[in-house]
Design a protein around this motif. Structure first.
Motif, PDB file in Angstrom:
ATOM      1  N   PRO A   5       0.825  -1.205   0.000  1.00 28.00           N
ATOM      2  CA  PRO A   5       0.000   0.000   0.000  1.00 28.00           C
ATOM      3  C   PRO A   5       0.858   1.252   0.000  1.00 28.00           C
ATOM      4  O   PRO A   5       1.925   1.288   0.624  1.00 28.00           O
ATOM      5  CB  PRO A   5      -0.811  -0.119   1.294  1.00 28.00           C
ATOM      6  CG  PRO A   5      -0.014  -1.041   2.164  1.00 28.00           C
ATOM      7  CD  PRO A   5       0.663  -2.001   1.220  1.00 28.00           C
ATOM      8  N   GLY A   6       0.427   2.274  -0.704  1.00 32.26           N
ATOM      9  CA  GLY A   6       1.172   3.517  -0.748  1.00 32.26           C
ATOM     10  C   GLY A   6       0.996   4.309   0.536  1.00 32.26           C
ATOM     11  O   GLY A   6       0.212   3.944   1.416  1.00 32.26           O
TER      12      GLY A   6
ATOM     13  N   ARG B 110      -1.006   8.604  -3.967  1.00 33.91           N
ATOM     14  CA  ARG B 110      -2.217   8.280  -4.720  1.00 33.91           C
ATOM     15  C   ARG B 110      -3.466   8.317  -3.846  1.00 33.91           C
ATOM     16  O   ARG B 110      -4.519   8.802  -4.280  1.00 33.91           O
ATOM     17  CB  ARG B 110      -2.089   6.897  -5.364  1.00 33.91           C
ATOM     18  CG  ARG B 110      -3.347   6.471  -6.108  1.00 33.91           C
ATOM     19  CD  ARG B 110      -3.191   5.142  -6.798  1.00 33.91           C
ATOM     20  NE  ARG B 110      -2.222   5.223  -7.878  1.00 33.91           N
ATOM     21  CZ  ARG B 110      -1.980   4.222  -8.733  1.00 33.91           C
ATOM     22  NH1 ARG B 110      -2.642   3.071  -8.598  1.00 33.91           N
ATOM     23  NH2 ARG B 110      -1.096   4.360  -9.695  1.00 33.91           N
ATOM     24  N   ALA B 111      -3.388   7.808  -2.622  1.00 30.57           N
ATOM     25  CA  ALA B 111      -4.573   7.756  -1.765  1.00 30.57           C
ATOM     26  C   ALA B 111      -5.104   9.160  -1.493  1.00 30.57           C
ATOM     27  O   ALA B 111      -6.314   9.411  -1.589  1.00 30.57           O
ATOM     28  CB  ALA B 111      -4.243   7.042  -0.459  1.00 30.57           C
ATOM     29  N   MET B 112      -4.225  10.082  -1.148  1.00 29.00           N
ATOM     30  CA  MET B 112      -4.653  11.455  -0.897  1.00 29.00           C
ATOM     31  C   MET B 112      -5.118  12.135  -2.187  1.00 29.00           C
ATOM     32  O   MET B 112      -6.095  12.878  -2.202  1.00 29.00           O
ATOM     33  CB  MET B 112      -3.515  12.255  -0.263  1.00 29.00           C
ATOM     34  CG  MET B 112      -3.236  11.893   1.171  1.00 29.00           C
ATOM     35  SD  MET B 112      -4.644  12.240   2.248  1.00 29.00           S
ATOM     36  CE  MET B 112      -3.842  12.398   3.825  1.00 29.00           C
TER      37      MET B 112
ATOM     38  N   THR C 218      -4.655   0.912  11.394  1.00 31.00           N
ATOM     39  CA  THR C 218      -3.612   1.767  11.959  1.00 31.00           C
ATOM     40  C   THR C 218      -2.613   2.148  10.878  1.00 31.00           C
ATOM     41  O   THR C 218      -2.471   1.444   9.866  1.00 31.00           O
ATOM     42  CB  THR C 218      -2.887   1.054  13.123  1.00 31.00           C
ATOM     43  OG1 THR C 218      -1.987   1.968  13.749  1.00 31.00           O
ATOM     44  CG2 THR C 218      -2.103  -0.157  12.623  1.00 31.00           C
ATOM     45  N   GLU C 219      -1.939   3.273  11.073  1.00 27.19           N
ATOM     46  CA  GLU C 219      -0.899   3.699  10.137  1.00 27.19           C
ATOM     47  C   GLU C 219       0.176   4.451  10.905  1.00 27.19           C
ATOM     48  O   GLU C 219      -0.125   5.176  11.863  1.00 27.19           O
ATOM     49  CB  GLU C 219      -1.489   4.572   9.028  1.00 27.19           C
ATOM     50  CG  GLU C 219      -0.521   4.831   7.882  1.00 27.19           C
ATOM     51  CD  GLU C 219      -1.220   5.308   6.615  1.00 27.19           C
ATOM     52  OE1 GLU C 219      -0.619   5.127   5.538  1.00 27.19           O
ATOM     53  OE2 GLU C 219      -2.328   5.861   6.690  1.00 27.19           O
ATOM     54  N   THR C 220       1.422   4.282  10.489  1.00 26.27           N
ATOM     55  CA  THR C 220       2.555   4.940  11.145  1.00 26.27           C
ATOM     56  C   THR C 220       3.230   5.902  10.178  1.00 26.27           C
ATOM     57  O   THR C 220       3.461   5.569   9.010  1.00 26.27           O
ATOM     58  CB  THR C 220       3.577   3.902  11.642  1.00 26.27           C
ATOM     59  OG1 THR C 220       2.963   3.090  12.650  1.00 26.27           O
ATOM     60  CG2 THR C 220       4.799   4.583  12.239  1.00 26.27           C
ATOM     61  N   PHE C 221       3.531   7.088  10.669  1.00 26.37           N
ATOM     62  CA  PHE C 221       4.232   8.109   9.892  1.00 26.37           C
ATOM     63  C   PHE C 221       5.537   8.464  10.590  1.00 26.37           C
ATOM     64  O   PHE C 221       5.667   8.322  11.803  1.00 26.37           O
ATOM     65  CB  PHE C 221       3.378   9.387   9.774  1.00 26.37           C
ATOM     66  CG  PHE C 221       2.006   9.154   9.244  1.00 26.37           C
ATOM     67  CD1 PHE C 221       1.781   9.087   7.884  1.00 26.37           C
ATOM     68  CD2 PHE C 221       0.935   8.999  10.106  1.00 26.37           C
ATOM     69  CE1 PHE C 221       0.514   8.870   7.382  1.00 26.37           C
ATOM     70  CE2 PHE C 221      -0.337   8.777   9.615  1.00 26.37           C
ATOM     71  CZ  PHE C 221      -0.549   8.713   8.256  1.00 26.37           C
TER      72      PHE C 221
END
Length: 254
Positions: A15-16, A81-83, A212-215
């Motif tokens: 996933p991007g 791409r998602a944004m 969840t997502e990590t930045f």
């Protein structure tokens, strides 16, 4: 008998960036961000006479504000791409005459290679997420995209690593029969800041999903940012003293 041949492994697409957050960003954070964007940049964008450059456009808060406050063309740069999908969906709902003023660039700014397209540039909620090398590549690309005398307005990254974990609960929002919410934790990890966001969707029967997502973010002081920008012809603009916000002007070459 047919010879047995080995099957090639199935390629799995990773996933991007923002693949998870894109679904939740607008419902949980966009209203607050819209107010901030208007307060920080609205009056400056209204002064644009050539064009507005939105660097890291995301789902379109600065882009839409720029269309409302100015009458010039807008260049929205968004490589994720998602944004960008959310941005394009929002632009599709605009009247055709407004939509015709926006060009969306699906690359980083240095890859987009824009030249003298704007006299106002905004970089909101983006610089902190750039590794040092990408940040260094951004400044000359902005200088090329602006005309001499043009202005850059950017939201500063954190000045330093957090001494301890910082937590924030995103206010819950109701969508039909479901409630959306999120919890953010920022902590130091080496020379970077790790930001983990846990989202949830609840219904009458309980929790339905918990993605969840990590930045990662890289801190930099205000003085460091000013020094780095000075190497590419930018000087601080007077009259802007918000500690989380920096305004600079591109010097004329003569």
């Amino acid at each position: 008998m047919r010879p047995v041949t080995a099957r090639a492994p199935i390629a799995r697409t990773r996933p991007g960036p923002y693949a998870v957050t894109a679904e939740f960003y607008d419902i949980l954070q966009a209203a607050e961000d819209e107010r901030l964007v208007h307060d920080l940049y609205g009056r400056e964008v209204a002064k644009a006479r050539l064009g507005v450059l939105d660097i890291g456009a995301g789902t379109g808060r600065v882009t839409l504000m720029s269309l409302a406050e100015s009458r010039v063309g807008v260049h929205a740069v968004e490589p994720a791409r998602a944004m960008r999908t959310s941005l394009m969906t929002r632009l599709a709902a605009l009247p055709a005459r407004q939509r015709e003023r926006v060009t969306v660039h699906p690359h980083t700014l240095d890859e987009a290679a824009l030249r003298a397209v704007a006299d106002v540039a905004v970089c909101h909620n983006a610089v902190a997420c750039l590794p040092p090398a990408a940040r260094r590549a951004l400044w000359p690309a902005i200088g090329a995209a602006l005309v001499p005398g043009g202005s850059l307005f950017l939201q500063l990254p954190p000045a330093r690593l957090p001494a301890r974990s910082v937590e924030r609960v995103l206010p819950e929002q109701r969508v039909g029969e479901h409630t959306y919410g999120g919890h953010m934790v920022m902590s130091a990890a080496g020379d970077r800041i790790r930001t983990r966001v846990d989202y949830w969707v609840r219904g009458a029967e309980g929790v339905l999903r918990e993605p969840t997502e990590t930045f990662w973010m890289w801190p930099a002081s205000r003085s460091r940012m000013i020094d780095d920008l000075a190497l590419h012809g930018f000087v601080p603009s007077p009259g802007h003293d918000d500690p989380g916000f920096l305004a600079v002007t591109l010097r004329s070459p003569w």
